[in-house]
Design a protein around this motif. Sequence first.
Motif, PDB file in Angstrom:
ATOM      1  N   LYS A  13       0.841  -1.200   0.000  1.00 20.89           N
ATOM      2  CA  LYS A  13       0.000   0.000   0.000  1.00 20.89           C
ATOM      3  C   LYS A  13       0.884   1.262   0.000  1.00 20.89           C
ATOM      4  CE  LYS A  13      -2.909   2.140   3.489  1.00 20.89           C
ATOM      5  NZ  LYS A  13      -1.923   3.188   3.774  1.00 20.89           N
ATOM      6  N   GLY A  17       5.933   1.962   3.541  1.00 21.79           N
ATOM      7  CA  GLY A  17       7.368   1.790   3.797  1.00 21.79           C
ATOM      8  C   GLY A  17       8.089   0.989   2.728  1.00 21.79           C
ATOM      9  N   LYS A  18       7.501   0.878   1.539  1.00 22.10           N
ATOM     10  CA  LYS A  18       8.153   0.122   0.455  1.00 22.10           C
ATOM     11  C   LYS A  18       9.496   0.721   0.079  1.00 22.10           C
ATOM     12  CE  LYS A  18       4.839   0.939  -2.441  1.00 22.10           C
ATOM     13  NZ  LYS A  18       3.921   1.580  -1.511  1.00 22.10           N
ATOM     14  N   SER A  19       9.519   2.031  -0.199  1.00 20.95           N
ATOM     15  CA  SER A  19      10.753   2.639  -0.707  1.00 20.95           C
ATOM     16  C   SER A  19      11.830   2.657   0.379  1.00 20.95           C
ATOM     17  CB  SER A  19      10.482   4.056  -1.207  1.00 20.95           C
ATOM     18  OG  SER A  19       9.522   4.003  -2.233  1.00 20.95           O
ATOM     19  N   SER A 187       6.917  -1.695  10.471  1.00 24.92           N
ATOM     20  CA  SER A 187       6.332  -0.873  11.537  1.00 24.92           C
ATOM     21  C   SER A 187       5.810  -1.731  12.673  1.00 24.92           C
ATOM     22  CB  SER A 187       5.214   0.018  10.988  1.00 24.92           C
ATOM     23  OG  SER A 187       5.777   1.028  10.194  1.00 24.92           O
ATOM     24  N   PRO A 213      10.953  -3.357  12.934  1.00 26.25           N
ATOM     25  CA  PRO A 213      10.296  -2.475  13.903  1.00 26.25           C
ATOM     26  C   PRO A 213      10.123  -1.056  13.367  1.00 26.25           C
ATOM     27  CG  PRO A 213      12.387  -3.339  14.775  1.00 26.25           C
ATOM     28  CD  PRO A 213      12.309  -3.745  13.340  1.00 26.25           C
ATOM     29  N   ARG A 214       9.118  -0.381  13.887  1.00 26.47           N
ATOM     30  CA  ARG A 214       9.028   1.061  13.639  1.00 26.47           C
ATOM     31  C   ARG A 214      10.160   1.675  14.453  1.00 26.47           C
ATOM     32  NH1 ARG A 214       5.983   4.120  10.851  1.00 26.47           N
ATOM     33  NH2 ARG A 214       6.290   6.307  11.278  1.00 26.47           N
ATOM     34  N   SER A 215      10.959   2.548  13.823  1.00 31.51           N
ATOM     35  CA  SER A 215      12.144   3.016  14.518  1.00 31.51           C
ATOM     36  C   SER A 215      12.457   4.461  14.184  1.00 31.51           C
ATOM     37  CB  SER A 215      13.329   2.116  14.111  1.00 31.51           C
ATOM     38  OG  SER A 215      14.526   2.839  14.077  1.00 31.51           O
ATOM     39  N   VAL A 218      15.112   5.254  11.549  1.00 30.95           N
ATOM     40  CA  VAL A 218      14.687   5.344  10.142  1.00 30.95           C
ATOM     41  C   VAL A 218      14.281   6.787   9.818  1.00 30.95           C
ATOM     42  CG1 VAL A 218      12.941   4.569   8.475  1.00 30.95           C
ATOM     43  CG2 VAL A 218      13.979   2.930  10.053  1.00 30.95           C
ATOM     44  N   GLU A 222      16.122   9.268   7.193  1.00 24.98           N
ATOM     45  CA  GLU A 222      15.360   9.851   6.081  1.00 24.98           C
ATOM     46  C   GLU A 222      15.509  11.375   6.056  1.00 24.98           C
ATOM     47  OE1 GLU A 222      11.029   9.916   6.279  1.00 24.98           O
ATOM     48  OE2 GLU A 222      10.978   9.208   4.231  1.00 24.98           O
ATOM     49  N   GLN A 237      18.664  -1.348  13.826  1.00 23.36           N
ATOM     50  CA  GLN A 237      17.770  -1.319  12.675  1.00 23.36           C
ATOM     51  C   GLN A 237      18.528  -1.673  11.385  1.00 23.36           C
ATOM     52  OE1 GLN A 237      14.565  -0.754  13.195  1.00 23.36           O
ATOM     53  NE2 GLN A 237      13.701  -0.408  11.168  1.00 23.36           N
ATOM     54  N   TYR A 241      17.844  -4.773   8.549  1.00 22.81           N
ATOM     55  CA  TYR A 241      17.810  -4.676   7.077  1.00 22.81           C
ATOM     56  C   TYR A 241      18.850  -5.619   6.458  1.00 22.81           C
ATOM     57  CZ  TYR A 241      14.691  -0.606   7.451  1.00 22.81           C
ATOM     58  OH  TYR A 241      13.626   0.226   7.723  1.00 22.81           O
TER      59      TYR A 241
HETATM   60  P1  ADP Z   1       6.007   3.903   0.374  1.00 20.61           P
HETATM   61  O1  ADP Z   1       7.202   3.789  -0.491  1.00 20.61           O
HETATM   62  O2  ADP Z   1       5.369   2.572   0.668  1.00 20.61           O
HETATM   63  O3  ADP Z   1       4.991   4.879  -0.144  1.00 20.61           O
HETATM   64  P2  ADP Z   1       7.859   5.115   2.227  1.00 20.61           P
HETATM   65  O4  ADP Z   1       8.965   4.129   2.200  1.00 20.61           O
HETATM   66  O5  ADP Z   1       8.036   6.375   1.453  1.00 20.61           O
HETATM   67  O6  ADP Z   1       6.481   4.440   1.799  1.00 20.61           O
HETATM   68  O7  ADP Z   1       7.582   5.403   3.761  1.00 20.61           O
HETATM   69  C1  ADP Z   1       6.602   6.309   4.219  1.00 20.61           C
HETATM   70  C2  ADP Z   1       7.073   6.948   5.519  1.00 20.61           C
HETATM   71  O8  ADP Z   1       7.143   5.954   6.536  1.00 20.61           O
HETATM   72  C3  ADP Z   1       8.463   7.553   5.405  1.00 20.61           C
HETATM   73  O9  ADP Z   1       8.475   8.802   6.055  1.00 20.61           O
HETATM   74  C4  ADP Z   1       9.354   6.559   6.123  1.00 20.61           C
HETATM   75  O10 ADP Z   1      10.482   7.135   6.734  1.00 20.61           O
HETATM   76  C5  ADP Z   1       8.410   5.980   7.165  1.00 20.61           C
HETATM   77  N1  ADP Z   1       8.800   4.603   7.565  1.00 20.61           N
HETATM   78  C6  ADP Z   1       8.767   3.482   6.807  1.00 20.61           C
HETATM   79  N2  ADP Z   1       9.192   2.414   7.497  1.00 20.61           N
HETATM   80  C7  ADP Z   1       9.514   2.850   8.736  1.00 20.61           C
HETATM   81  C8  ADP Z   1      10.022   2.228   9.940  1.00 20.61           C
HETATM   82  N3  ADP Z   1      10.269   0.925  10.006  1.00 20.61           N
HETATM   83  N4  ADP Z   1      10.239   3.024  11.037  1.00 20.61           N
HETATM   84  C9  ADP Z   1       9.975   4.363  10.982  1.00 20.61           C
HETATM   85  N5  ADP Z   1       9.502   5.002   9.895  1.00 20.61           N
HETATM   86  C10 ADP Z   1       9.267   4.266   8.782  1.00 20.61           C
END
Ligand code: ADP
Length: 291
Positions: A13, A17-19, A187, A213-215, A218, A222, A237, A241
């Motif tokens: 979705k 967090g795909k990217s 997450s 984990p949500r961390s 990350v 970013e 973390q 990965y």
């Molecule tokens: P998608 O590519 O699926 O649209 P993103 O990778 O851009 O999603 O992630 C969306 C947001 O969630 C980003 O701000 C990213 O840093 C955050 N995020 C994703 N995975 C984690 C995680 N494990 N812990 C903390 N933040 C996360």
Amino acid sequence: MAKKIKQIAIYGKGGIGKSTTTSNLSAALSELGLKVMQFGCDPKSDSTNTLRDGRYIPTVLDTLREKSTVKAQDVIFEGYNGIYCVEAGGPSPGVGCAGRGIITAVELFKQQKVFEALDLDIVIYDVLGDVVCGGFAVPIREGIAEHVFTVSSSDFMSIYASNNLFKGIQKYSNSGGALLGGVIANSMGTPYSREIIDDFVAKTQTQVIEYIPRSVTVTQSELQGKTTIEAAPTSAQANIYRSLARKIAEHTESKTPSPLEISELRAWAAKWGDYLLEVEQGKVTSQGQAI
Ligand code: ADP
Ligand code: MG
């Protein structure tokens, strides 16, 4: 004989967090000495951002709009640790199919035999999983990717998107389509997130390949425009990965999942909803026993 290039697709979705996961996966795979290409297939075109210090790259579709003939070199950019970065791109706002970028980019690379020329070990497609048109299904349907992984949290909408993806995989599984490697549970850390994902994969006959984990690490990475592998290489973390990367590098056996019918999925979600409410009201213990 030419070596076999491993091609995998990561679906899920939007915003799940795909990217983030894919970029950390690519970074960790490159540390293992593999030649990696990350192929962003989301019209958002920000897949490879944290592999390039927060900078965006011109997309395949944008470049094609500007020039009549495009060479693969025009749309491939080097990122962290020599990772090749590509963004398929999207149509002009309000015009055309959002999946066209994928079709166009894949065709261009095929014609120019790009993967072979770059001597790649692995190509990772980062694809929006709210599959709305044929273009997004291309990596599955055409069997371009061999293995599909889905990033999902324990939230219902994310599980719903994964279940839809499973339906797509099942549909093309008898005609050479990609099969499912498993779920990357992202997450994790909210109450019952693991239990909910574990229950969903059991019901749909797949597996969790890694729990992430949500961390806040990350988030911090970013904000610096980097992956966690690059910005916080010694963090716990980053090691998670790396563990995901090892598992994916070694992964060979993917399967056809068993998606739930929408009514089953609703009933399943409602049961969890009732359960979490009972926990909150103190009617059951956290071990699931009635009080
Ligand atoms: P998608 O590519 O699926 O649209 P993103 O990778 O851009 O999603 O992630 C969306 C947001 O969630 C980003 O701000 C990213 O840093 C955050 N995020 C994703 N995975 C984690 C995680 N494990 N812990 C903390 N933040 C996360
Ligand atoms: Mg993305």
